[in-house]
Design an enzyme around this catalytic site. Structure first.
Site, mmCIF file in Angstrom:
data_model
loop_
_atom_site.group_PDB
_atom_site.id
_atom_site.type_symbol
_atom_site.label_atom_id
_atom_site.label_comp_id
_atom_site.label_asym_id
_atom_site.label_seq_id
_atom_site.Cartn_x
_atom_site.Cartn_y
_atom_site.Cartn_z
ATOM 1 C CD GLU A 32 7.344 41.131 3.288
ATOM 2 O OE1 GLU A 32 8.019 40.118 3.534
ATOM 3 O OE2 GLU A 32 7.211 41.607 2.142
ATOM 4 C CB SER A 48 13.383 37.788 -0.996
ATOM 5 O OG SER A 48 13.842 37.376 0.265
ATOM 6 C CG HIS A 86 9.369 37.223 2.401
ATOM 7 N ND1 HIS A 86 9.674 38.535 2.149
ATOM 8 C CD2 HIS A 86 10.430 36.495 1.930
ATOM 9 C CE1 HIS A 86 10.862 38.607 1.565
ATOM 10 N NE2 HIS A 86 11.328 37.383 1.404
#
Length: 608
Positions: free
Chosen positions: A373, A243, A492
Site C-alpha cells: 500500500e 479506499s 493500493h
C-alpha cells in the site's frame, strides 16, 4: 435439509442477542463452515425472463433493463434524494417528496457527481447526481428476501462514480447465483470534494458538514424503505467499499457515536475502514486543523462572496455552477483538500476514541489491505538519508513532541530486508541505478506510510472488534498484477479486479489478467474466483466468508486476540503450484512494533 434450516435460524437468533461472549464467537463462526450451515440450494424465487423488468417503490414505478448475458435485471439511475442544486446546494440531502402514477425509466446510469481526478476523465459530471442503481437476478419475486450488498465507490472522496466498468456488479451477483445463494447488488453515488466535504466554521455552524457521508446515509435509508420491492431483504444489507469507499463504510460504523440505526448487518472495508483517514501527507494530519477554514475562506474570496453583506454560505449556494466549479477546481494555494470533519454529529469524535470505547455498530466486518500500500501513499519526495527521512516525518506529523519522529525512525529502520516491496518483488540492489533514482530509502518510507495510512488502522479495527466480542476477518492481498512495475508491487486498489471477478479487465487501461503465462492465468483466475466467492459468502451467509463452495481451500479464521493472541490474516497470493497456495493463513505480526505505535498514538501523534 431441515436440520440446516433450523441451525441457520438458531444462528441468527443467537447473533441478534445483545451480549455475545467473545469466547463463543470464533467457535460459532468456525462451526458454520465445518457443520455445513452455509449449504445452499437454488433459490425458488428466480424464474426465467418473461418481460422487461419493472418495480414499484414508495414513490412510484420504474422500468429497467434486462441483461440476457447474465439473466439479470438492471435498474439504473434511480434518484434517492432531491437534486442538491440551487438552495439545496451545501445542505443536508433531502428525501424525495413527490410521487407519480406513470412508469418512469431506470435504464441509464446517471452522471458522476462533480469531482476532480483521473477517475472522472471522459465521464459526464453533474451537480444533480444523487442516484443509485440496482442489479438483481432476473424476475426475482417481491417475497424472495435476498441478501443485499451496497457498493460505495472510492476515489479519495474527490472523484469517481458508480458507472465505472471496474465496479461491474453483474459479476459478483452472478457468482452468488452460481453458489446457490443469490443476492442483489446496489451502487450509490454521493457528493465529492468541496461539494460534499466543505469545512470551516460557517459549515459547522449551519450543520452541513460531511454531506457526502450524509448522502450515503440517505441512500441506505432508501434501501431500507424500498429494497423489498426488488426482492431484497432490508435486514440483510452489507455495506462495502474500497479506499475512500471503505473509509465511508468505517464512517457509517462510527456515525452518530456508533448509533445502530439498523441500516446494515455487515460491513466490508478494502484498504480503508473506521480508523482510516486519508489526510494529505504533505499538509499535516488530523481532524479540524486550520486548513479547513483556510480552504473555505479562500473559496469565498475567489468567488467574490467575501464582499457580500449576506451569509457567505448563502452566497456560495447562489453562485452559478461554473463559477463555483472553477473555484473548487482551482490551483490557488489553500483550496482543498476536503477531508471529513468532526462536526459533533455525524462524526461525533475521533475514531480512535470510539474504537477503544466500543462505540461502533457491532456487525461482522471483513477488512484488509494490500502488501505494498505504501507505494501509493508515500509523499512524492526522494529520501536517501535518515536525516531526510526525519525531515519528512516532522513535516507530516500532527503536533507532537520533537522526539516522536526519532522514535518512528527507530521503529522503521533503514533495513532493506523489511522495507516494501519485499526483495521477492523488488529485484533491485540498494545501490542500483533505479533504486538510487527512486531514493535509497524509498522502501523504508513506503513501509511507514503504508502502515500509517491503512495497515495500522486495519489492525486496530480488527483488535477493536475482537475486544468487544464481534467477529471480523482480515486479509492481506499479495499479488503484483499486469501493468504494475516491480517497484510498485501489490499496491493500493489492485485487489478490486479479483473481488469483482473482473477477469476480462473491464474498465482498466491495462487488463490486470493479461500477458500471463498459462500457469499464471490459471492461478489469477482461480484466485479471483476464490476471493469473489468469499466476499459473496460473507454477504449472503451472515458474515461468514467460508461458505464459498470451493473444495481444498484454507479456512479463513475469525480474527481472535484472546489470551494474548495476535490474530490471523488470510494471504491472497497467486504464487505456488497448487490451489491451496492461493490462500494461506499467517499470524498478523508484520511490522508489529511500528504499527502498535501508530495505533496506540492515533490521537496524540496523528490526530485521528
Amino acid at each position: 435439509m431441515e436440520l440446516y434450516k433450523n441451525a441457520s435460524i438458531a444462528l441468527q437468533e443467537f447473533w441478534s442477542s445483545t451480549e455475545i461472549p467473545n469466547t463463543m464467537l470464533s467457535s460459532l463462526f468456525g462451526l458454520c463452515a465445518v457443520a455445513g450451515v452455509c449449504l445452499a440450494t437454488p433459490n425458488p424465487n428466480i424464474h426465467a425472463h418473461t418481460s422487461l423488468p419493472s418495480v414499484t417503490v414508495k414513490n412510484g414505478s420504474y422500468s429497467g433493463v434486462y441483461n440476457p448475458t447474465y439473466n439479470q435485471d438492471l435498474f439504473l439511475g434511480i434518484p434517492y434524494a432531491q437534486p442538491p442544486v440551487d438552495d439545496l446546494r451545501f445542505r443536508v440531502p433531502q428525501s424525495l417528496n413527490a410521487s407519480w402514477s406513470d412508469v418512469r425509466p431506470a435504464t441509464a446510469y446517471s452522471p458522476f457527481c462533480v469531482g476532480y481526478g483521473g477517475d472522472d476523465l471522459g465521464k459526464e459530471l453533474a451537480e444533480d447526481c444523487l442516484y443509485l442503481s440496482v442489479i438483481r437476478p432476473s424476475n426475482i419475486q417481491p417475497n424472495a428476501s435476498l441478501p443485499v450488498v451496497v457498493w460505495i465507490h472510492g476515489g479519495g472522496l474527490f472523484m469517481g462514480g458508480s458507472n465505472d466498468a471496474r465496479y461491474n456488479l453483474s459479476f459478483p451477483v452472478q457468482n452468488s447465483v452460481d453458489m446457490g445463494s443469490p443476492m442483489i447488488g446496489i451502487s450509490i453515488q454521493y457528493r465529492l470534494s468541496g461539494w460534499g466535504f466543505l469545512g470551516g466554521k460557517e459549515v459547522l455552524d449551519n450543520g452541513v458538514a460531511n454531506l457526502g457521508f450524509r448522502d450515503q446515509r440517505l441512500a441506505l435509508h432508501w434501501v431500507q424503505e424500498n429494497i423489498a420491492a426488488f426482492g431484497g431483504n432490508p435486514q440483510k444489507v452489507t455495506i462495502m467499499g474500497e479506499s475512500a469507499g471503505a473509509q465511508s463504510v468505517g464512517a457509517h460504523l462510527l456515525a452518530y457515536n456508533g448509533r445502530d440505526d439498523k441500516l446494515f448487518s455487515g460491513a466490508i472495508a478494502e484498504s480503508g475502514g473506521p480508523g482510516v483517514m486519508f489526510f494529505s501527507t504533505t499538509n499535516g494530519t488530523g481532524y479540524n486543523t486550520t486548513a479547513y477554514q483556510t480552504s473555505y475562506d479562500t473559496i469565498v474570496a475567489s468567488t467574490g462572496c467575501g464582499n457580500t453583506t449576506t451569509n457567505t454560505l448563502s452566497c456560495l449556494r447562489a453562485l452559478p455552477y461554473e463559477t463555483l466549479n472553477a473555484a473548487l477546481n482551482s490551483s490557488i494555494p489553500g483550496v482543498g483538500p476536503f477531508p471529513p470533519t468532526i462536526d459533533n454529529d455525524f462524526v461525533s469524535t475521533y475514531p480512535s476514541i470510539q474504537l477503544t470505547s466500543g462505540n461502533f455498530v457491532k456487525v461482522p466486518l471483513l477488512i484488509g489491505t494490500n502488501t505494498d500500500e505504501g507505494t501509493a501513499f508515500k509523499p512524492d519526495v526522494s529520501v536517501n538519508t535518515t536525516t531526510q527521512f526525519l525531515s519528512v516525518l516532522n513535516a507530516t506529523l500532527y503536533p507532537a513532541p520533537p522526539s516522536t519522529s526519532t522514535i518512528i525512525s527507530y521503529l522503521y529502520p533503514n533495513i532493506p530486508a523489511i522495507g516494501i516491496p519485499s526483495f521477492q518483488t523488488w529485484p533491485y540492489a540498494p545501490n542500483s541505478t533505479i533504486a538510487i533514482a527512486l531514493g535509497a530509502q524509498i522502501r523504508r518510507l513506503q513501509a511507514y506510510f503504508g502502515d500509517l495510512v491503512v495497515n495500522a488502522p486495519r489492525r486496530g479495527a480488527n483488535h477493536a472488534w475482537a475486544a468487544h466480542g464481534v467477529p471480523s476477518y482480515s486479509y492481506r492481498f499479495d499479488v503484483t498484477v499486469t501493468g504494475n512495475p516491480p517497484w510498485v508491487g501489490a499496491t493500493h486498489f489492485q485487489e478490486v479486479a479479483f473481488v469483482f471477478n473482473n477477469t476480462r479487465g473491464e474498465g482498466y487501461a491495462v487488463n490486470p489478467f493479461s500477458n500471463l503465462t498459462a500457469a499464471q492465468t490459471l492461478a489469477f483466475d482461480e484466485l479471483a474466483q476464490h476471493m469473489s466467492r468469499s466476499w459473496v459468502s460473507f454477504i449472503v451467509h451472515d458474515g461468514d466468508p467460508n461458505c464459498h463452495g470451493l473444495k481444498g481451500k484454507v479456512l479463513w479464521p475469525v480474527y481472535d486476540t484472546r489470551n494474548g493472541a495476535l490474530g490471523q490474516n488470510i494471504v491472497w497470493s497467486a504464487k505456488g503450484n497448487d490451489s491451496a497456495s492461493l490462500g494461506r493463513v499467517e499470524v498478523d505480526d508484520y511490522r508489529i512494533e511500528g504499527m502498535d505505535f501508530i495505533v496506540k498514538n492515533s490521537l496524540a501523534v496523528y490526530g485521528r
